[in-house]
Structure formats: C-alpha cells, structure tokens
Design an enzyme around this catalytic site. Structure first.
Site, PDB file in Angstrom:
ATOM      1  N   LYS A 170      -2.174  -1.577  -3.869  1.00  0.00           N
ATOM      2  CA  LYS A 170      -3.040  -0.401  -3.837  1.00  0.00           C
ATOM      3  C   LYS A 170      -2.209   0.861  -3.923  1.00  0.00           C
ATOM      4  CE  LYS A 170      -6.065   1.939  -0.649  1.00  0.00           C
ATOM      5  NZ  LYS A 170      -6.583   2.040   0.677  1.00  0.00           N
ATOM      6  N   ARG A 212       0.932   9.990   5.692  1.00  0.00           N
ATOM      7  CA  ARG A 212       1.160   8.644   6.237  1.00  0.00           C
ATOM      8  C   ARG A 212       2.479   8.072   5.727  1.00  0.00           C
ATOM      9  NH1 ARG A 212      -3.928   8.247   8.076  1.00  0.00           N
ATOM     10  NH2 ARG A 212      -5.747   8.294   6.694  1.00  0.00           N
ATOM     11  N   SER A 224     -10.093   5.773  -4.663  1.00  0.00           N
ATOM     12  CA  SER A 224     -11.018   6.892  -4.852  1.00  0.00           C
ATOM     13  C   SER A 224     -10.561   7.881  -5.922  1.00  0.00           C
ATOM     14  CB  SER A 224     -11.222   7.613  -3.521  1.00  0.00           C
ATOM     15  OG  SER A 224      -9.987   8.056  -2.989  1.00  0.00           O
ATOM     16  N   LYS A 240       0.851  -1.188   0.000  1.00  0.00           N
ATOM     17  CA  LYS A 240       0.000   0.000   0.000  1.00  0.00           C
ATOM     18  C   LYS A 240       0.885   1.235   0.000  1.00  0.00           C
ATOM     19  CE  LYS A 240      -3.613   2.444   2.497  1.00  0.00           C
ATOM     20  NZ  LYS A 240      -4.628   2.391   3.542  1.00  0.00           N
TER      21      LYS A 240
HETATM   22  C1  PBG Z   1      -7.086   3.543   5.448  1.00  0.00           C
HETATM   23  C2  PBG Z   1      -7.574   3.471   4.052  1.00  0.00           C
HETATM   24  C3  PBG Z   1      -7.446   4.454   3.070  1.00  0.00           C
HETATM   25  C4  PBG Z   1      -8.050   3.940   1.937  1.00  0.00           C
HETATM   26  C5  PBG Z   1      -8.547   2.695   2.244  1.00  0.00           C
HETATM   27  N1  PBG Z   1      -8.213   2.411   3.563  1.00  0.00           N
HETATM   28  C6  PBG Z   1      -6.899   5.815   3.147  1.00  0.00           C
HETATM   29  C7  PBG Z   1      -5.497   6.039   3.479  1.00  0.00           C
HETATM   30  O1  PBG Z   1      -4.685   5.125   3.595  1.00  0.00           O
HETATM   31  O2  PBG Z   1      -5.165   7.215   3.631  1.00  0.00           O
HETATM   32  C8  PBG Z   1      -8.149   4.656   0.621  1.00  0.00           C
HETATM   33  C9  PBG Z   1      -9.143   4.100  -0.335  1.00  0.00           C
HETATM   34  C10 PBG Z   1      -9.433   4.985  -1.475  1.00  0.00           C
HETATM   35  O3  PBG Z   1      -8.786   6.026  -1.696  1.00  0.00           O
HETATM   36  O4  PBG Z   1     -10.364   4.635  -2.217  1.00  0.00           O
HETATM   37  N2  PBG Z   1      -7.997   2.942   6.309  1.00  0.00           N
END
Ligand code: PBG
Length: 315
Positions: free
Chosen positions: A239, A208, A265, A187
């Site tokens: 991801k 993050r 997203s 991720k």
């Molecule tokens: C963290 C999480 C995130 C997303 C899914 N789980 C946000 C992040 O890591 O800042 C993002 C999913 C998306 O952008 O569709 N719980």
C-alpha cells in the site's frame, strides 16, 4: 482474440470495498475529496454493501469514524463493543452472515485524539513518540472485540513491529482461530493518504514516518512481508498500489500467501478529479489501473472503485 489471449483477468471477487461508518449521522455524508465515497449511516452502509455483493464483490473493509467527543488518548472506543466500528461490524454480520466477508480496520488512528496509530509517550528528550509495545496490547483488545462483533478478517494497518503475532495469539486465546489476518505489511508513509484523513476526520498533526516505510525502500518491504508471514499473516498487503507496482511484483514473486494491494484515497481522488474534468476517460482509467495492479501480482485489490468496477465487469 484479445480476450482469448489475455494474460490478466480482473474479477469482481478480486475486489474489496473499503467503507466508512460514522457515528451521529442522520444522513450519509459525501467526502468532498473522494467524490462518490460517503461516510455511512447504518442504513446506507447496509444498502451499499448489498449493492456491492449484488455485482459480485465478496468483501468489504470497514473503518469507523467516532464522534470527536469519544476520542481519547488510548483510542478506547476501538475495543468498546458499543464503539461505532464494532456496532457496525455486528450489524453487517447479522445482515449478511457468511455471504459477504467482513473485514475490519485494526488500527487506533480513527479513535485517538492525537490521531496516531498507537499509544503515544515521550522519549528521553521529551519528544512525542509512538510506544510500539504498549500499542500491541491495544491492538490485541481491538482485534478480539472486532472478532467478537463478527469480523471474518482483521487488518492491522498501524505498522507496529510484532503486531501480527500479538493479534494472532490474542485471537487464538479468545477462541477465534478461524478469524484471518490481512497484514498491512509494506505500508509506506505516503502523501497519497491525504483524502482518507478527511474521510475519517483524522486528528493527526505531524506524520507517521517513524512507523510507516520510506518510499525510497523496496528491500525493506520484503523483510516486513517475511516477518509478517512468520508471525501468522494469512494475507500480506502492499500500500499504496499504483506508485508501488515494483514492490507489489517483488512481494508477489516470493509470497506463499495471497497478496493484496490497496489503491488508496489519493489514487482514487486523482482519477476521479481528472475524470470529472473530462481530462481522462474515468471508466477506462479505472479499469486500466485495476488491471495493472492485478498484472503486477495482486490477488486482492482494495479499491473505492470496487462496486463501480464490478458493474463494468458485469455488462
Ligand atoms: C490507518 C490507515 C490509513 C489508511 C488506511 N488505514 C491512513 C494512514 O495510514 O495515514 C489510508 C487509506 C487511504 O488513503 O485510502 N488506519
């Protein structure tokens, strides 16, 4: 002839629909940066899950949006059985039984008042840092609460080291040997998550980057995947998806467990925005992007387009 020789086939059952359940809503609330995606009430959540299942989507992934007043430094609503996410998991499992796979996001960021994915503390120089090991205990409590509520799959998305093993042990100790873990293994610290932060009403200031991966790195993903599989991951995930197809291919080439990819997203928002402006053919780009993610090696695809794409596949 084209279909006859196609090397990649997309099926509705490959798709996972991420959904948002929000506390305190009278009616569903549209997320402005993700046209077509809503923060749900219990009723609209169930209706949307039925709509997805009816066109062949077999799994939904649930994110909780608590009231701001219920957020705290620990994110304690995450493991409260009465917390918004656990209540919604329970409702969905009661409604669907085993007809629909119910997956839960296992991360604290929606529930903490500081918006980080874990417990924060201070280092020797007084800087705010996420405390990896203190966070693992919270993830264990959260995963067990989600399994108790009826989740078939928990999905740790916080990128803490050791999170998969910690969760596996806690689930097993609680008698949840049958609950699977979909690990967010590779991720990245991605700007493509922008619209999601609105979707969950994130309180995050800062970033993050101390726990999510550098977009410059690929080999590191292979190590993360290997560690997660050793720790007991039933699925590994890459991801975001489209900007990381090379990573996805590299992971798919070596993974002995199913590989999921998350079309996040920002990827969704870009396609929607251009489509709604008439700059691209929305449905065609939606299907092309999902086919490409599958071709690159994904077995499962998390996408906000899941129901729409399954409808296209159904005709
Ligand atoms: C963290 C999480 C995130 C997303 C899914 N789980 C946000 C992040 O890591 O800042 C993002 C999913 C998306 O952008 O569709 N719980």
């Amino acid at each position: 002839m084209r279909e006859f020789v196609a090397e990649t086939t997309l099926r509705p059952a490959d798709l996972i629909l991420p959904m948002f359940i929000a506390d305190g809503l009278g009616t569903p609330r549209e997320i402005s940066s993700m046209p077509g995606v809503q923060q749900h009430t219990f009723d609209s959540l169930k209706a949307a899950a039925h709509e997805a299942l009816d066109v062949g989507v077999r799994c939904v992934d649930l994110f909780g949006v608590p009231l701001d007043a219920d957020k705290d430094a620990d994110g304690s609503q995450a493991w409260n059985p009465k917390g918004i996410l656990n209540r919604a998991l329970h409702e969905l499992r009661a409604e669907f039984g085993d007809d629909l796979l119910i997956m839960a996001d296992t991360c604290l960021d929606e529930f903490t008042d500081h918006g980080h994915c874990g417990v924060v503390g201070q280092d020797r120089w007084g800087r705010t840092v996420v405390d990896n090991d203190a966070t693992l205990t919270r993830y264990q409590q959260m995963a067990v609460a989600q399994a108790d509520a009826g989740a078939h799959i928990v999905s740790p998305s916080g990128m803490m080291d050791g999170q998969v093993l910690a969760i596996r042990e806690a689930l097993d100790d609680a008698g949840h040997q049958d609950v699977s873990i979909m690990a967010y293994s590779a991720k990245y610290a991605s700007a493509f998550y922008g619209p999601f932060r609105e979707a969950v009403g994130s309180s995050l200031e800062g970033d993050r980057r101390t726990y999510q991966q550098d977009p410059a790195n690929l080999r590191e993903s292979l190590l993360e995947v290997e560690l997660d599989i050793d720790e007991g991951a039933d699925f590994v995930m890459v991801k975001p998806a489209l900007p990381y197809l090379d990573v996805l291919r590299a992971v798919a080439d070596v993974s002995p467990v199913p590989v999921a990819a998350y079309q996040v997203s920002g990827e969704y928002a870009m396609i929607q925005a251009a489509g709604r402006n008439g700059w691209i053919d929305l449905d065609a780009v939606m299907m092309e992007s999902l086919t490409s993610i599958k071709r690159a090696g994904a077995n499962q695809i998390l996408t906000y387009f899941a129901t729409d794409a399954a409808k296209v596949l159904h005709v």
